[in-house]
Scaffold this motif. Structure first.
Motif, PDB file in Angstrom:
ATOM      1  N   ALA A 108       0.642  -1.272  -0.032  1.00  0.00           N
ATOM      2  CA  ALA A 108      -0.423  -0.034  -0.064  1.00  0.00           C
ATOM      3  C   ALA A 108       1.019   0.838   0.362  1.00  0.00           C
ATOM      4  CB  ALA A 108      -0.816  -0.023   0.955  1.00  0.00           C
ATOM      5  N   TYR A 109       0.612   2.291  -0.868  1.00  0.00           N
ATOM      6  CA  TYR A 109       1.128   3.765  -0.737  1.00  0.00           C
ATOM      7  C   TYR A 109       0.467   5.071  -0.444  1.00  0.00           C
ATOM      8  CZ  TYR A 109       3.246   7.482  -3.537  1.00  0.00           C
ATOM      9  OH  TYR A 109       4.292   8.817  -3.038  1.00  0.00           O
ATOM     10  N   ARG A 110       0.720   5.521  -0.211  1.00  0.00           N
ATOM     11  CA  ARG A 110      -0.284   6.794   0.673  1.00  0.00           C
ATOM     12  C   ARG A 110       1.117   7.488   0.107  1.00  0.00           C
ATOM     13  NH1 ARG A 110      -0.715   6.084   7.058  1.00  0.00           N
ATOM     14  NH2 ARG A 110      -2.506   4.944   6.581  1.00  0.00           N
ATOM     15  N   LYS A 111      -0.161   8.171  -1.240  1.00  0.00           N
ATOM     16  CA  LYS A 111       0.523   9.283  -1.727  1.00  0.00           C
ATOM     17  C   LYS A 111       0.971  10.378  -1.283  1.00  0.00           C
ATOM     18  CE  LYS A 111      -1.244  12.478  -5.467  1.00  0.00           C
ATOM     19  NZ  LYS A 111      -2.008  12.763  -6.290  1.00  0.00           N
ATOM     20  N   GLU A 130       6.545   7.096   2.842  1.00  0.00           N
ATOM     21  CA  GLU A 130       7.363   5.823   2.538  1.00  0.00           C
ATOM     22  C   GLU A 130       7.431   6.275   1.270  1.00  0.00           C
ATOM     23  OE1 GLU A 130       5.990   3.042   5.238  1.00  0.00           O
ATOM     24  OE2 GLU A 130       6.736   3.989   6.978  1.00  0.00           O
ATOM     25  N   LEU A 131       8.769   5.621   0.187  1.00  0.00           N
ATOM     26  CA  LEU A 131       8.621   4.772  -1.120  1.00  0.00           C
ATOM     27  C   LEU A 131       8.087   4.101  -0.687  1.00  0.00           C
ATOM     28  CD1 LEU A 131      11.585   6.989  -2.032  1.00  0.00           C
ATOM     29  CD2 LEU A 131       9.431   7.282  -2.640  1.00  0.00           C
ATOM     30  N   VAL A 132       8.097   2.899  -2.008  1.00  0.00           N
ATOM     31  CA  VAL A 132       7.619   1.947  -1.283  1.00  0.00           C
ATOM     32  C   VAL A 132       7.360   1.443  -2.759  1.00  0.00           C
ATOM     33  CG1 VAL A 132       5.158   0.307  -1.595  1.00  0.00           C
ATOM     34  CG2 VAL A 132       5.244   1.760   0.129  1.00  0.00           C
ATOM     35  N   THR A 133       8.401  -0.136  -2.607  1.00  0.00           N
ATOM     36  CA  THR A 133       8.773  -0.718  -4.297  1.00  0.00           C
ATOM     37  C   THR A 133       8.046  -2.290  -3.995  1.00  0.00           C
ATOM     38  OG1 THR A 133      10.891  -1.462  -3.305  1.00  0.00           O
ATOM     39  CG2 THR A 133      10.806  -0.107  -4.561  1.00  0.00           C
ATOM     40  N   LEU A 136       8.259  -7.807  -8.196  1.00  0.00           N
ATOM     41  CA  LEU A 136       7.094  -9.259  -8.959  1.00  0.00           C
ATOM     42  C   LEU A 136       8.054 -10.348  -9.689  1.00  0.00           C
ATOM     43  CD1 LEU A 136       4.896  -6.884  -9.039  1.00  0.00           C
ATOM     44  CD2 LEU A 136       4.141  -6.865 -11.820  1.00  0.00           C
ATOM     45  N   PRO A 137       7.956 -10.885 -10.180  1.00  0.00           N
ATOM     46  CA  PRO A 137       8.568 -12.030 -10.346  1.00  0.00           C
ATOM     47  C   PRO A 137       9.584 -11.866 -11.562  1.00  0.00           C
ATOM     48  CG  PRO A 137       6.480 -13.244 -10.453  1.00  0.00           C
ATOM     49  CD  PRO A 137       6.468 -11.149 -10.238  1.00  0.00           C
ATOM     50  N   GLU A 138       9.406 -11.068 -12.811  1.00  0.00           N
ATOM     51  CA  GLU A 138       9.497 -10.607 -13.700  1.00  0.00           C
ATOM     52  C   GLU A 138      10.490  -9.048 -13.336  1.00  0.00           C
ATOM     53  OE1 GLU A 138       7.011 -10.674 -13.620  1.00  0.00           O
ATOM     54  OE2 GLU A 138       5.353 -12.243 -15.032  1.00  0.00           O
ATOM     55  N   ILE A 139      10.146  -8.416 -12.270  1.00  0.00           N
ATOM     56  CA  ILE A 139      10.670  -7.093 -12.092  1.00  0.00           C
ATOM     57  C   ILE A 139       9.763  -6.668 -11.065  1.00  0.00           C
ATOM     58  CG2 ILE A 139       8.345  -5.549 -13.051  1.00  0.00           C
ATOM     59  CD1 ILE A 139      10.213  -4.134 -14.832  1.00  0.00           C
ATOM     60  N   THR A 140      10.609  -5.312 -11.010  1.00  0.00           N
ATOM     61  CA  THR A 140      10.658  -4.699  -9.143  1.00  0.00           C
ATOM     62  C   THR A 140       9.885  -3.251  -9.962  1.00  0.00           C
ATOM     63  OG1 THR A 140      12.463  -5.461  -7.929  1.00  0.00           O
ATOM     64  CG2 THR A 140      11.364  -3.389  -7.645  1.00  0.00           C
ATOM     65  N   ILE A 141       8.820  -3.555  -9.305  1.00  0.00           N
ATOM     66  CA  ILE A 141       8.296  -1.735  -9.577  1.00  0.00           C
ATOM     67  C   ILE A 141       8.032  -0.942  -8.149  1.00  0.00           C
ATOM     68  CG2 ILE A 141       6.545  -2.856 -11.331  1.00  0.00           C
ATOM     69  CD1 ILE A 141       4.120  -3.113  -9.112  1.00  0.00           C
ATOM     70  N   GLY A 142       7.931   0.400  -8.682  1.00  0.00           N
ATOM     71  CA  GLY A 142       8.172   1.448  -7.882  1.00  0.00           C
ATOM     72  C   GLY A 142       6.999   2.561  -7.845  1.00  0.00           C
ATOM     73  N   LEU A 143       6.186   2.125  -6.912  1.00  0.00           N
ATOM     74  CA  LEU A 143       4.871   3.136  -7.099  1.00  0.00           C
ATOM     75  C   LEU A 143       4.493   4.123  -6.657  1.00  0.00           C
ATOM     76  CD1 LEU A 143       3.055   1.009  -4.771  1.00  0.00           C
ATOM     77  CD2 LEU A 143       3.219   0.586  -6.898  1.00  0.00           C
ATOM     78  N   GLU A 153      13.368  13.677  -7.833  1.00  0.00           N
ATOM     79  CA  GLU A 153      13.236  13.293  -6.602  1.00  0.00           C
ATOM     80  C   GLU A 153      12.765  11.856  -5.988  1.00  0.00           C
ATOM     81  OE1 GLU A 153      11.287  16.705  -5.633  1.00  0.00           O
ATOM     82  OE2 GLU A 153      12.155  16.469  -7.109  1.00  0.00           O
ATOM     83  N   LEU A 154      11.791  12.095  -6.087  1.00  0.00           N
ATOM     84  CA  LEU A 154      11.133  10.599  -5.605  1.00  0.00           C
ATOM     85  C   LEU A 154      11.005   9.234  -6.355  1.00  0.00           C
ATOM     86  CD1 LEU A 154       7.491  10.263  -4.572  1.00  0.00           C
ATOM     87  CD2 LEU A 154       7.795   9.296  -6.463  1.00  0.00           C
ATOM     88  N   PHE A 155      11.774   9.846  -8.027  1.00  0.00           N
ATOM     89  CA  PHE A 155      11.918   8.563  -8.412  1.00  0.00           C
ATOM     90  C   PHE A 155      13.099   8.179  -8.743  1.00  0.00           C
ATOM     91  CE2 PHE A 155       7.757   9.999 -10.153  1.00  0.00           C
ATOM     92  CZ  PHE A 155       7.185   8.981 -11.530  1.00  0.00           C
ATOM     93  N   ARG A 156      14.023   8.933  -8.773  1.00  0.00           N
ATOM     94  CA  ARG A 156      15.717   9.008  -8.072  1.00  0.00           C
ATOM     95  C   ARG A 156      15.490   7.545  -6.532  1.00  0.00           C
ATOM     96  NH1 ARG A 156      19.746  10.988 -11.666  1.00  0.00           N
ATOM     97  NH2 ARG A 156      18.679  10.368 -13.205  1.00  0.00           N
ATOM     98  N   GLY A 157      14.181   8.316  -5.833  1.00  0.00           N
ATOM     99  CA  GLY A 157      14.847   7.509  -4.321  1.00  0.00           C
ATOM    100  C   GLY A 157      14.240   5.705  -4.852  1.00  0.00           C
ATOM    101  N   LEU A 158      13.243   5.802  -5.990  1.00  0.00           N
ATOM    102  CA  LEU A 158      12.744   4.494  -5.604  1.00  0.00           C
ATOM    103  C   LEU A 158      13.447   3.632  -6.361  1.00  0.00           C
ATOM    104  CD1 LEU A 158       9.233   5.033  -6.805  1.00  0.00           C
ATOM    105  CD2 LEU A 158       9.554   4.204  -5.557  1.00  0.00           C
TER     106      LEU A 158
END
Length: 264
Positions: A108-111, A130-133, A136-143, A153-158
């Protein structure tokens, strides 16, 4: 890997319960996909501020129950978009839910970045912290969610947390649609990751929605793009392209961190 982005409309004449059932049916139709994505605040409409309080629900509320079962029935990873979450010990949050193919809540990710400039969501919702990742079996996703797209900067953190793709549900207004595509491509290029951005169609509280959900690869190429109306956007992509791209053009290795600002 196959992903389906469900660009649904929020019709004020449709009840929230009816929209939940419709969204769940669409999720079930995507059986065979690896990942299914719904938009931001699709239960209420991202600009229907006056309904946030009335329609807010606990994390494990009715949307959670319906989406968990839909994910299990379809056997897919489901990013169920976001809901107005009512924390019993705090404010409302704009919270995204991710379910595994067995219907368990994976994250769960709070905007973090709330839109509104001291009105609307910015004052009605609390900010996540909090940053959340999710692996998945194929890939790690960030939210990330909608307005977060404007904050690199949020995306760089992910990226630092291991993300190879970002899944971003949104209720992006049509009048700023050019920014939507531009920023999705920019985040993909600068972080050398896939960006899967799922918007809504229709109109929320008089605000026309952009639609144009988009999937961008780590080179900034648009792999698939929806139109302005309701649509299921399905795309196949190779998660290995993240590693290949970062190896061929290792720009992330040249980041310089901790640079001090000049004194004035």
């Amino acid at each position: 890997m196959r992903a389906s982005l469900l660009q649904i409309a929020v019709d004020e004449g449709e009840s929230v319960d009816a929209r939940r059932r419709r969204a769940a049916s669409l999720v079930r139709e995507q059986a065979g996909a690896d990942l299914v994505v719904l938009p931001e605040l699709w239960t209420t409409g991202a600009f229907s501020f006056e309904s946030f309080g009335a329609e807010a629900e606990p994390l494990e509320g009715p949307t959670y129950e319906v989406m968990a079962k839909a994910a299990s029935d379809a056997g897919v990873w489901l990013h169920a978009g976001s809901i107005p979450e009512r924390d019993p010990d705090g404010p409302l949050y704009n919270t995204s839910l991710v379910f595994s193919p067995d219907g368990e809540l994976a994250a769960a990710y709070r905007k973090i970045h709330r839109f509104g400039f001291d009105k609307g969501e910015a004052v009605l919702m609390g900010a996540g912290s909090e940053l959340v990742t999710v692996r998945l079996p194929e890939i790690t996703i960030g939210l990330a969610t909608c307005y977060d797209l404007r904050f690199p900067e949020l995306f760089r953190g992910l990226v630092d947390a291991g993300a190879e793709a970002v899944v971003l549900p949104a209720g992006w207004p049509e009048r700023r649609r050019s920014h939507w595509t531009l920023l999705a491509r920019a985040r993909a290029v600068e972080d050398q990751m896939f960006v899967l951005a799922c918007g809504t169609a229709g109109t929320h509280a008089g605000v026309a929605q952009a639609g144009y959900s988009v999937v961008v690869d780590p080179w900034g190429e648009v792999l698939a793009e929806a139109g302005g109306g309701e649509e299921v956007l399905t795309v196949e992509f190779d998660p290995a392209k993240v590693g290949t791209t970062r190896g061929q053009f290792p720009v992330l290795k040249d980041r310089v961190l901790g640079v001090e600002r000049p004194r004035r």
